[in-house]
Design an enzyme around this catalytic site. Structure first.
Site, PDB file in Angstrom:
ATOM      1  N   SER A 134      23.836  -7.848  45.471  1.00 39.66           N
ATOM      2  CA  SER A 134      23.889  -6.886  46.563  1.00 39.66           C
ATOM      3  C   SER A 134      22.526  -6.724  47.248  1.00 39.66           C
ATOM      4  CB  SER A 134      24.416  -5.557  46.036  1.00 39.66           C
ATOM      5  OG  SER A 134      24.714  -4.660  47.068  1.00 39.66           O
ATOM      6  N   LYS A 177      27.268 -11.343  45.820  1.00 35.15           N
ATOM      7  CA  LYS A 177      27.986 -10.198  46.388  1.00 35.15           C
ATOM      8  C   LYS A 177      27.490  -9.984  47.815  1.00 35.15           C
ATOM      9  CE  LYS A 177      29.003  -5.282  45.792  1.00 35.15           C
ATOM     10  NZ  LYS A 177      28.529  -4.850  47.128  1.00 35.15           N
ATOM     11  N   ASP A 235      15.091 -17.004  53.962  1.00 35.72           N
ATOM     12  CA  ASP A 235      15.434 -17.516  55.292  1.00 35.72           C
ATOM     13  C   ASP A 235      14.274 -17.419  56.270  1.00 35.72           C
ATOM     14  OD1 ASP A 235      17.877 -17.978  54.215  1.00 35.72           O
ATOM     15  OD2 ASP A 235      19.028 -16.748  55.620  1.00 35.72           O
TER      16      ASP A 235
END
Length: 529
Positions: A296, A321, A307
């Site tokens: 999460s 998740k 990224d």
């Protein structure tokens, strides 16, 4: 009448009776019309109304309603759940950053709760409880030696601020009762924060609670003052929590305009979150540790760092998740956590793993097919490629895959080590050592002093004798193989009884923590990978 005619008459009677019953039910209103329109939950309401009106016994409407809600949510996704009042309160407490209770941390090494630490300024410290006390009773309920579950012990000790509870402990063989008035107790989210070397700091974050950003800022600022130029940020076993806290932490490291995460769903428009460039740690090197239990908000943080090529992700594939739950609470104290959108990393990845029938056993499956020990066994959905800001390929569909893989080390598990684990030998030994050296251990607040003291205790010899008294004796060559792994564990568990608490534990344990070693030895910039 012969037997044949009697049988025929009986059959005709049964047929006529059934037909009459069907006609009666039809015209008495028992056949209810349903035109196939499922909107507005029409069929469900129709069925529940019939149960209430016609069921043979008394209906527990609360239980029936809860069961229907749970069944309906179960059909959606694994994270949309119903929480009865007690469970909702417990869930909120875990994330709020504080709870109401007596203010202690304890372990249960021998079917008896042993106080690990007393929270400074809390009710237990004011009343006189000390580290090492054995808790025998809570009010009139005996909890020692009767296999009381640990969560049941917690529930007995917790209670609303201002309420009173009597805690009876054993200290040096003497029973002592303490009358304690419960109060609000702060819950820390930073388990440990210290320098690994002259320039590298380490912070372990256990959860994203309401106080996480404040806790992190305090810890990171302290380390920066001690010379930190690089941070190893440990999110292993961090199952997540508040989204806003993850956003605030990401903002500390990312440049202005860097995407952190975006979310959207059928009934939720796309919502983007970007860094504002005001973060205090944009220029330090960063390595993020994750494992199969990082989920999460932990994955939002790791995904944003990966990224944006802001740091290096080290460890094993995260949980997977990628769903956002919205709390909806009801006036009876219950509530639901309903999935309303998916979150996407800056590159556009949704890292939610598939809702398979064995969803709950996914981690076991990872062990079974070798993913925990072999990087080539990681299941990656390569049907769609995504790219970081520098053009590196990354993938979605099942968690964050680390830039540097660290396998589980299975070579240390000798039979002796396994037997010790089964009997919690290490924890029980640590409690025994504290009983023996309480005065010295509980007064040490400097790690160098603590290490020197523990080094002089001869823990190896004492532990082998302790285990032998329980009938656990290493076979020839087993201790030599187990010692390099078990001794730091023992030092960590004994050291936890000092004033340094969890910091002592992690300082000792990092000696055998492969992931930390890899993070320290690896570059903290993807450009150098």
């Amino acid at each position: 009448m012969n037997k044949g005619n009697a049988l025929l008459a009986a059959l005709l009677g049964i047929i006529i009776g059934v037909c009459a019953t069907l006609v009666f039910y039809r015209y008495a209103g028992y056949e209810k019309k349903f035109d196939g329109d499922y909107s507005g939950w029409r069929k469900l309401n129709l069925i529940l109304q019939q149960i209430e009106s016609n069921y043979v016994d008394t209906i527990d409407m609360e239980k029936m309603t809860d069961a229907a809600v749970e069944a309906a949510l179960h059909e959606l996704d694994p994270h949309s759940i119903y929480l009865p009042p007690v469970e909702l309160e417990e869930s909120n407490v875990q994330l709020a950053g504080n709870f109401e209770g007596i203010g202690i941390q304890f372990n249960v090494p021998n079917d008896t709760a042993v106080v690990l630490s007393v929270i400074p300024g809390g009710p237990s410290e004011k009343a006189g409880l000390v580290q090492g006390d054995r808790i025998l009773k809570v009010d009139d309920t005996v909890i020692a030696g009767v296999k009381t579950p640990q969560d049941s012990m917690v529930m007995l000790m917790k209670g609303p601020a201002g309420s009173k509870v009597k805690i009876t402990v054993s200290r040096d063989g003497t029973e002592i009762p303490f009358d304690i008035t419960r109060d609000k107790i702060p819950l820390k989210s930073v388990d440990a924060a210290f320098m690994l070397n002259d320039t590298t700091g380490y912070i372990r974050l256990s959860k994203f609670s309401r106080t996480t950003y404040t806790d992190f800022q305090k810890a990171a600022t302290k380390l920066a003052g001690e010379g930190m130029k690089r941070l190893v940020f440990d999110l292993r076993d961090n199952s997540g929590g508040y989204l806003d806290q993850a956003l605030l932490l990401c903002n500390e490291f990312l440049r202005k305009g860097d995407m952190i995460v975006y979310m959207e769903g059928l009934h939720r428009d796309r919502e983007e979150f970007k860094a504002d460039g005001q973060g205090s740690f944009q220029d330090i090197g960063l390595s993020v540790l994750i494992n199969e239990n990082s989920a999460s908000s932990s994955e939002i943080f790791a995904g944003a760092i990966q990224d944006n090529d802001r740091g290096v992700i080290v460890g094993r594939r995260s949980f997977g998740k990628g769903l956002v739950q919205e709390p909806i609470n009801f006036t009876d104290g219950s509530g639901i956590r309903l999935t309303v959108s998916r979150f996407y990393t800056p590159a556009g990845r949704c890292i939610q793993k598939p809702y398979s029938s064995d969803y709950a056993y996914d981690i076991i499956e990872r062990y079974a097919h070798g993913e925990m020990t072999d990087v080539d066994s990681i299941k990656i959905d390569k049907s769609v490629e995504y790219h970081t800001v520098s053009g590196r390929k990354v993938y979605g569909g099942g968690g964050i895959v680390p830039d540097i893989f660290v396998p589980v080390d299975t070579t240390r598990a000798t039979d002796f080590y396994i037997q010790c684990n089964r009997k919690a030998e290490q924890m029980r030994f640590a409690a025994a050592m504290f009983d023996r050296y309480r005065d010295s251990l509980s007064s040490i607040d400097d790690f160098s002093e603590l290490k020197e003291y523990i080094d002089g205790l001869g823990l190896d010899r004492k532990f082998l004798q302790f285990a032998a008294n329980d009938g656990i004796v290493p076979a020839e060559g087993e201790w030599e193989k187990s010692e390099p792994y078990m001794m730091p564990q023992l030092e960590a568990l004994v050291g936890r009884y000092s004033k340094l608490d969890d910091e002592a534990f992690y300082r000792f344990y990092l000696e055998i923590d492969d992931a930390i070693g890899v993070a320290v030895d690896s570059p903290s910039s993807v450009a150098a990978l």
